[in-house]
Design a protein around this motif. Sequence first.
Motif, mmCIF file in Angstrom:
data_model
loop_
_atom_site.group_PDB
_atom_site.id
_atom_site.type_symbol
_atom_site.label_atom_id
_atom_site.label_comp_id
_atom_site.label_asym_id
_atom_site.label_seq_id
_atom_site.Cartn_x
_atom_site.Cartn_y
_atom_site.Cartn_z
ATOM 1 N N ASN A 58 -20.171 -3.381 -5.045
ATOM 2 C CA ASN A 58 -18.941 -1.973 -3.992
ATOM 3 C C ASN A 58 -19.323 -0.681 -4.234
ATOM 4 O O ASN A 58 -19.720 0.364 -2.709
ATOM 5 C CB ASN A 58 -18.211 -2.647 -3.726
ATOM 6 N N ASN A 59 -19.502 -0.794 -5.143
ATOM 7 C CA ASN A 59 -19.654 0.703 -5.373
ATOM 8 C C ASN A 59 -21.038 1.415 -4.844
ATOM 9 O O ASN A 59 -20.874 2.429 -4.659
ATOM 10 C CB ASN A 59 -18.990 1.272 -7.018
ATOM 11 N N THR A 60 -21.566 0.751 -5.614
ATOM 12 C CA THR A 60 -22.755 1.094 -5.037
ATOM 13 C C THR A 60 -23.028 1.181 -3.823
ATOM 14 O O THR A 60 -23.696 2.102 -3.177
ATOM 15 C CB THR A 60 -23.915 0.234 -5.680
ATOM 16 N N TYR A 61 -22.502 0.530 -2.654
ATOM 17 C CA TYR A 61 -22.984 0.100 -1.492
ATOM 18 C C TYR A 61 -22.663 1.102 -0.490
ATOM 19 O O TYR A 61 -22.505 2.069 -0.254
ATOM 20 C CB TYR A 61 -22.079 -1.315 -0.751
ATOM 21 N N GLN A 62 -21.275 1.500 -1.646
ATOM 22 C CA GLN A 62 -20.667 2.774 -0.861
ATOM 23 C C GLN A 62 -21.118 3.908 -1.315
ATOM 24 O O GLN A 62 -21.486 4.599 -0.049
ATOM 25 C CB GLN A 62 -18.785 2.745 -0.974
ATOM 26 N N THR A 63 -21.979 4.117 -1.871
ATOM 27 C CA THR A 63 -22.366 5.659 -2.059
ATOM 28 C C THR A 63 -23.051 5.533 -0.879
ATOM 29 O O THR A 63 -24.226 6.420 -0.645
ATOM 30 C CB THR A 63 -22.928 5.196 -3.553
ATOM 31 N N ILE A 64 -24.643 4.423 -1.160
ATOM 32 C CA ILE A 64 -25.669 4.964 -0.427
ATOM 33 C C ILE A 64 -25.703 4.838 1.418
ATOM 34 O O ILE A 64 -25.781 5.299 2.211
ATOM 35 C CB ILE A 64 -25.928 2.996 0.236
ATOM 36 N N ILE A 65 -23.899 3.954 2.253
ATOM 37 C CA ILE A 65 -23.431 4.225 3.141
ATOM 38 C C ILE A 65 -22.755 4.880 3.698
ATOM 39 O O ILE A 65 -23.039 5.160 4.766
ATOM 40 C CB ILE A 65 -22.961 2.284 3.778
ATOM 41 N N GLN A 66 -22.800 5.555 2.396
ATOM 42 C CA GLN A 66 -21.077 6.442 3.134
ATOM 43 C C GLN A 66 -22.483 8.113 3.980
ATOM 44 O O GLN A 66 -21.615 8.288 4.948
ATOM 45 C CB GLN A 66 -20.890 7.821 2.048
ATOM 46 N N PRO A 67 -23.407 8.157 3.681
ATOM 47 C CA PRO A 67 -23.701 9.381 4.615
ATOM 48 C C PRO A 67 -24.843 8.899 6.190
ATOM 49 O O PRO A 67 -25.372 9.908 6.475
ATOM 50 C CB PRO A 67 -25.207 10.011 3.348
ATOM 51 N N ILE A 115 -30.800 4.835 -6.616
ATOM 52 C CA ILE A 115 -29.862 4.477 -7.543
ATOM 53 C C ILE A 115 -29.917 4.810 -8.741
ATOM 54 O O ILE A 115 -31.111 3.760 -8.935
ATOM 55 C CB ILE A 115 -28.763 3.125 -7.612
ATOM 56 N N ASN A 116 -29.295 5.535 -10.038
ATOM 57 C CA ASN A 116 -30.109 5.225 -11.251
ATOM 58 C C ASN A 116 -29.751 3.887 -12.058
ATOM 59 O O ASN A 116 -28.271 3.731 -11.543
ATOM 60 C CB ASN A 116 -29.504 6.101 -11.987
ATOM 61 N N THR A 117 -30.316 2.563 -12.474
ATOM 62 C CA THR A 117 -29.310 1.601 -12.921
ATOM 63 C C THR A 117 -30.137 1.261 -13.790
ATOM 64 O O THR A 117 -31.544 1.646 -14.330
ATOM 65 C CB THR A 117 -29.275 0.490 -11.935
ATOM 66 N N LYS A 118 -29.586 0.413 -14.897
ATOM 67 C CA LYS A 118 -30.739 -0.711 -16.383
ATOM 68 C C LYS A 118 -31.897 -0.623 -16.070
ATOM 69 O O LYS A 118 -33.105 -0.766 -16.598
ATOM 70 C CB LYS A 118 -29.808 -0.690 -17.301
ATOM 71 N N LEU A 119 -31.834 -2.006 -14.721
ATOM 72 C CA LEU A 119 -33.091 -2.492 -14.518
ATOM 73 C C LEU A 119 -33.867 -1.676 -13.567
ATOM 74 O O LEU A 119 -34.651 -1.898 -13.474
ATOM 75 C CB LEU A 119 -32.590 -3.694 -13.551
ATOM 76 N N GLY A 120 -33.794 -0.474 -12.767
ATOM 77 C CA GLY A 120 -34.118 0.086 -11.650
ATOM 78 C C GLY A 120 -34.376 -0.355 -10.482
ATOM 79 O O GLY A 120 -32.800 -1.391 -9.936
#
Length: 476
Positions: free
Chosen positions: A39-48, A141-146
């Motif tokens: 959810n946090n990642t989705y919110q980061t993406i959709i916010q703009p 998005i920066n993640t461990k798996l990319g």
Amino acid sequence: MNDIDINIYAANIHSFIFQIQTGIDENFQPLYFPREWVNNTYQTIIQPFPDFTEKTLDLRKDTPKASRFSLFTESKRGLLFSSQNLNPKTNKPYRKLLVYPQQIADSYVLSLNFYIPQTAQKDNIKLEQLKEFNPDHCLQINTKLGQTFLITAFLDPNITENKEKIANQCLHHLLNLSLEEIQAKFYRKGELFNSEIIEYGNPKLDQFHALILFFAEESSSENFNKIYWELPSLLLYHHKIITAYADSRLDYHELDKKVSEIDRLISSFNSQPQENQILSSNELEDFNQKLKQLLNLSLDYSRKLRNLEYYQNTIAIHSSNYQTKLNYLQKLTNNNLDFFASLCGEEWTTLQTQIKADLNYFHQGTIILNQGIETIRGLIEIDQAKSDRLKEAREKEKDIRLQITILAIGSGLAVAGIVATSYPLITPENPLLPPSFRPLHPFSTSVILSLICAILAYLLIELIAIIIRKFKKFKA
């Protein structure tokens, strides 16, 4: 390079974001990401994106007993959101967003698909408009798996431009990377469903991954849709493989540094003590310090080797998973999917072979390291044994000297006692002599004689002992 002024049709911008739920980092420390990460990642993406009002996802709280499941309630496959802005050419939403979060084994996959609703000759956009789908770099998005970026679109059949150049421009505008960077990341191109596909990100060199697929015909798009829901699984195994290999390179470089350090320490043993030479206290301390350094290196070295073996096994496991998923997609589409299949026979095998070669090389370092440790330990033990023997010899010599001294004194006292006892018999007292000419008292005489005899006996016995030692040394 100047921008290419062309249109693409029915553009779809996909972003597949991968993150481990539980696992380990490159230092083998435990990692854990709760479900809120999705959810946090989705919110980061959709916010703009002000034209999408759905700013949060309703995720399930339970965990089904399955290796793969949707994170939406009631096992929904995906949710489709529509832009509040309308396209004046079609009077339809300007763009739509398909969101599909899922969990596959120990990892999360958040799939996002922005697209222009397909309408004959009215769903076209300029290449530069792709930047509108990534405002403020929110998709990156920066993640461990990319993550994998995928752009699918139709091109005007009359276009004569090189499709690789068009693909470069697509990524250039979407990700705001320079064309030089994009060209440097180019990996290969091939064919998928009779359509040209271009891939960026060499698995040996880069965790970056992007695909551009230009559909040649409508049936190509239809075939691609057949694999779309399974594609995140295939790409997840792709990312697990390249992430494990990238982590293995970190340990490879660390091991390479340690090999150099081991060689330096081993080479510093320029001079070893001669057969009968005893190490000085400074030399012994230096050897002990080097032994400690080698033991610490040995521990770190073993850990790094274990890491390499772990990554080799990880790549082998997920290569098998990749092949299994690919077999399923091949049956699903009745297509060989050679573009994806070639990775199994080439890259994934090459990565495992490379780590195997690394392990063979660094296992030789283990042998040298162990030999160095054993050599120093042996030198220290030999020196310690020599020191113990010398100490024991000195103690024995002290005992002998003490015994000689005791024997000499005892002998002297015995002789003196005999002399003192016999003295009145051999020296009668003459009362007519003045006191200054009279002999000494028998007791005083015995004391003096005792000392003289003790000294003479000590010197005689010491002389005998020296002769014996010289004789033994000569005989040896």
